[in-house]
Design an enzyme around this catalytic site. Structure first.
Site, mmCIF file in Angstrom:
data_model
loop_
_atom_site.group_PDB
_atom_site.id
_atom_site.type_symbol
_atom_site.label_atom_id
_atom_site.label_comp_id
_atom_site.label_asym_id
_atom_site.label_seq_id
_atom_site.Cartn_x
_atom_site.Cartn_y
_atom_site.Cartn_z
ATOM 1 N N ASP A 12 43.370 53.909 37.178
ATOM 2 C CA ASP A 12 43.568 52.504 37.560
ATOM 3 C C ASP A 12 44.274 51.730 36.446
ATOM 4 O O ASP A 12 44.197 52.099 35.274
ATOM 5 C CB ASP A 12 42.204 51.878 37.887
ATOM 6 C CG ASP A 12 42.342 50.585 38.668
ATOM 7 O OD1 ASP A 12 43.429 50.327 39.222
ATOM 8 O OD2 ASP A 12 41.353 49.824 38.732
ATOM 9 N N GLY A 15 49.500 48.758 37.437
ATOM 10 C CA GLY A 15 50.191 47.502 37.729
ATOM 11 C C GLY A 15 50.016 46.491 36.611
ATOM 12 O O GLY A 15 50.994 45.878 36.150
ATOM 13 N N HIS A 29 53.550 52.738 37.746
ATOM 14 C CA HIS A 29 53.259 53.955 38.520
ATOM 15 C C HIS A 29 54.038 55.152 37.990
ATOM 16 O O HIS A 29 53.520 56.269 37.957
ATOM 17 C CB HIS A 29 53.553 53.725 40.006
ATOM 18 C CG HIS A 29 52.673 52.677 40.627
ATOM 19 N ND1 HIS A 29 51.303 52.661 40.439
ATOM 20 C CD2 HIS A 29 52.952 51.609 41.412
ATOM 21 C CE1 HIS A 29 50.789 51.627 41.087
ATOM 22 N NE2 HIS A 29 51.770 50.968 41.678
ATOM 23 N N SER A 57 44.764 55.727 47.611
ATOM 24 C CA SER A 57 43.571 55.673 48.460
ATOM 25 C C SER A 57 43.925 55.252 49.887
ATOM 26 O O SER A 57 45.024 54.733 50.144
ATOM 27 C CB SER A 57 42.558 54.671 47.882
ATOM 28 O OG SER A 57 42.978 53.342 48.151
ATOM 29 N N LEU A 123 43.810 75.960 35.372
ATOM 30 C CA LEU A 123 43.293 74.643 35.768
ATOM 31 C C LEU A 123 43.590 74.336 37.236
ATOM 32 O O LEU A 123 44.717 74.515 37.695
ATOM 33 C CB LEU A 123 43.944 73.556 34.904
ATOM 34 C CG LEU A 123 43.583 72.117 35.271
ATOM 35 C CD1 LEU A 123 42.180 71.766 34.763
ATOM 36 C CD2 LEU A 123 44.599 71.131 34.718
ATOM 37 N N ARG A 185 33.795 49.946 39.366
ATOM 38 C CA ARG A 185 33.464 50.311 40.744
ATOM 39 C C ARG A 185 34.035 51.688 41.069
ATOM 40 O O ARG A 185 34.839 52.243 40.322
ATOM 41 C CB ARG A 185 33.950 49.249 41.734
ATOM 42 C CG ARG A 185 35.423 48.966 41.670
ATOM 43 C CD ARG A 185 35.849 47.878 42.681
ATOM 44 N NE ARG A 185 37.183 47.404 42.352
ATOM 45 C CZ ARG A 185 37.437 46.335 41.592
ATOM 46 N NH1 ARG A 185 36.452 45.615 41.118
ATOM 47 N NH2 ARG A 185 38.681 45.987 41.314
HETATM 48 C C1 IPE Z 1 41.542 52.928 43.191
HETATM 49 O O1 IPE Z 1 42.220 51.913 42.540
HETATM 50 C C2 IPE Z 1 42.507 53.856 43.867
HETATM 51 C C3 IPE Z 1 43.351 54.651 42.980
HETATM 52 C C4 IPE Z 1 43.289 54.689 41.663
HETATM 53 C C5 IPE Z 1 44.320 55.490 43.640
HETATM 54 P P1 IPE Z 1 42.498 50.507 43.261
HETATM 55 O O2 IPE Z 1 43.199 49.663 42.277
HETATM 56 O O3 IPE Z 1 43.144 50.722 44.564
HETATM 57 O O4 IPE Z 1 41.011 50.002 43.528
HETATM 58 P P2 IPE Z 1 40.425 48.526 43.696
HETATM 59 O O5 IPE Z 1 41.276 47.835 44.709
HETATM 60 O O6 IPE Z 1 40.497 47.884 42.354
HETATM 61 O O7 IPE Z 1 39.024 48.748 44.145
HETATM 62 C C1 IPE Z 2 46.359 52.523 40.014
HETATM 63 O O1 IPE Z 2 46.876 51.384 39.414
HETATM 64 C C2 IPE Z 2 47.347 53.212 40.925
HETATM 65 C C3 IPE Z 2 47.058 53.048 42.362
HETATM 66 C C4 IPE Z 2 45.988 52.502 42.849
HETATM 67 C C5 IPE Z 2 48.044 53.556 43.294
HETATM 68 P P1 IPE Z 2 46.975 49.996 40.203
HETATM 69 O O2 IPE Z 2 48.240 49.974 40.955
HETATM 70 O O3 IPE Z 2 45.747 49.784 41.001
HETATM 71 O O4 IPE Z 2 47.052 48.970 39.008
HETATM 72 P P2 IPE Z 2 46.277 47.583 38.904
HETATM 73 O O5 IPE Z 2 44.821 47.910 39.097
HETATM 74 O O6 IPE Z 2 46.810 46.704 39.994
HETATM 75 O O7 IPE Z 2 46.583 47.109 37.534
HETATM 76 MG MG MG Z 3 43.964 48.938 40.632
#
Ligand code: IPE
Ligand code: IPE
Ligand code: MG
Length: 234
Positions: A12, A15, A29, A57, A123, A185
């Site tokens: 996570d 972004g 990404h 997800s 792995l 979470r």
């Molecule tokens: C969880 O991250 C899904 C992935 C890392 C692929 P999200 O950024 O989508 O989760 P929330 O929205 O914070 O719960």
């Molecule tokens: C995780 O990073 C990648 C995916 C869920 C696809 P995010 O894209 O959720 O990045 P934040 O949480 O918005 O910073």
């Molecule tokens: Mg996220």
């Protein structure tokens, strides 16, 4: 000392990491995908046997179309760069999630990575793409119910037998779950499989999660007292 056979990571913060550098979310990404390689190599070197990575997800479809489209194109970029190296390192690729809903080109690249590495014994690198754990459990329950109706399964089955209906069939339970970027979470990830996992939440965004941070997490995990409901041995 605990052995971490199965490590799962919620990658996570891509972004936010990009935004903090004045870049578009997609740049996060791309850096995040490159970091999958770095951390897979480090995890392999640390003795991890199964590494399960949350890449997209079932809820991530809610994002802007541009961002979703970019993520859907990343597997092609990623495997073009690294597939040969993964083969050379003996990595076996697995993709779990509802692949039917992915663009055909994305699905083909993912299936190809699985096919090309299926005889490897190193792995196990498991990428979760369009994965949601509630959906996974529901699909498992439906498949099991069908088997019961058709006389192919007993009504009395064990947890171990039910696991054969999950997308993670054949993988050991998760020992350690790490989530990056400070969110506390689970976000619909491996709900069944983490029943007795140790949990670690780190502040680093996924692109800045280095092998050093990984090794720190593994060290902490090794010193946890895993009791599984029993009583501490003294
Ligand atoms: C969880 O991250 C899904 C992935 C890392 C692929 P999200 O950024 O989508 O989760 P929330 O929205 O914070 O719960
Ligand atoms: C995780 O990073 C990648 C995916 C869920 C696809 P995010 O894209 O959720 O990045 P934040 O949480 O918005 O910073
Ligand atoms: Mg996220």
């Amino acid at each position: 000392m605990n052995k971490c056979r199965h490590l799962a990571i919620i990658m996570d913060g891509n972004g936010r990491w990009a935004k903090a550098q004045g870049k578009p979310r997609t740049a996060g990404h791309l850096a995040g995908a490159d970091n999958v390689r770095t951390i897979a190599i480090a995890a392999d070197q640390a003795g991890v046997e199964y590494l399960t990575m949350y890449a997209f997800s079932t809820e991530n479809w809610k994002r802007a179309a541009d961002e979703v489209n970019y993520i859907m194109k990343l597997p092609a970029v990623f495997f073009k760069k690294y597939m040969q190296e993964f083969i050379d390192r003996g990595f076996r690729m697995w993709i779990i999630g509802e692949l039917d809903a992915l663009p055909a080109a994305t699905r083909d690249v993912l299936m190809d990575a699985m096919e090309k590495s299926k005889t490897n014994t190193g792995l196990n690198l498991i990428i979760c793409m369009n994965y949601g754990s509630q959906r996974e459990i529901l699909l498992a329950a439906k498949a099991y119910a069908k088997d019961v109706l058709e006389g192919k399964a007993d009504l009395d089955i064990t947890e171990e037998q039910f696991e054969d209906y999950l997308m993670t069939k054949g993988f050991p339970p998760v020992d350690l779950l790490i989530r990056t970027s400070g969110e506390l979470r689970i976000s619909n990830y491996l709900l069944w499989q983490i029943a007795y996992a140790e949990l670690e939440f780190v502040p680093e965004a996924w692109p800045e999660f280095t092998p050093e941070v990984l090794n720190r997490c593994l060290e902490e995990y090794q010193n946890r007292d895993r009791r599984f409901g029993g009583v501490k041995n003294v």
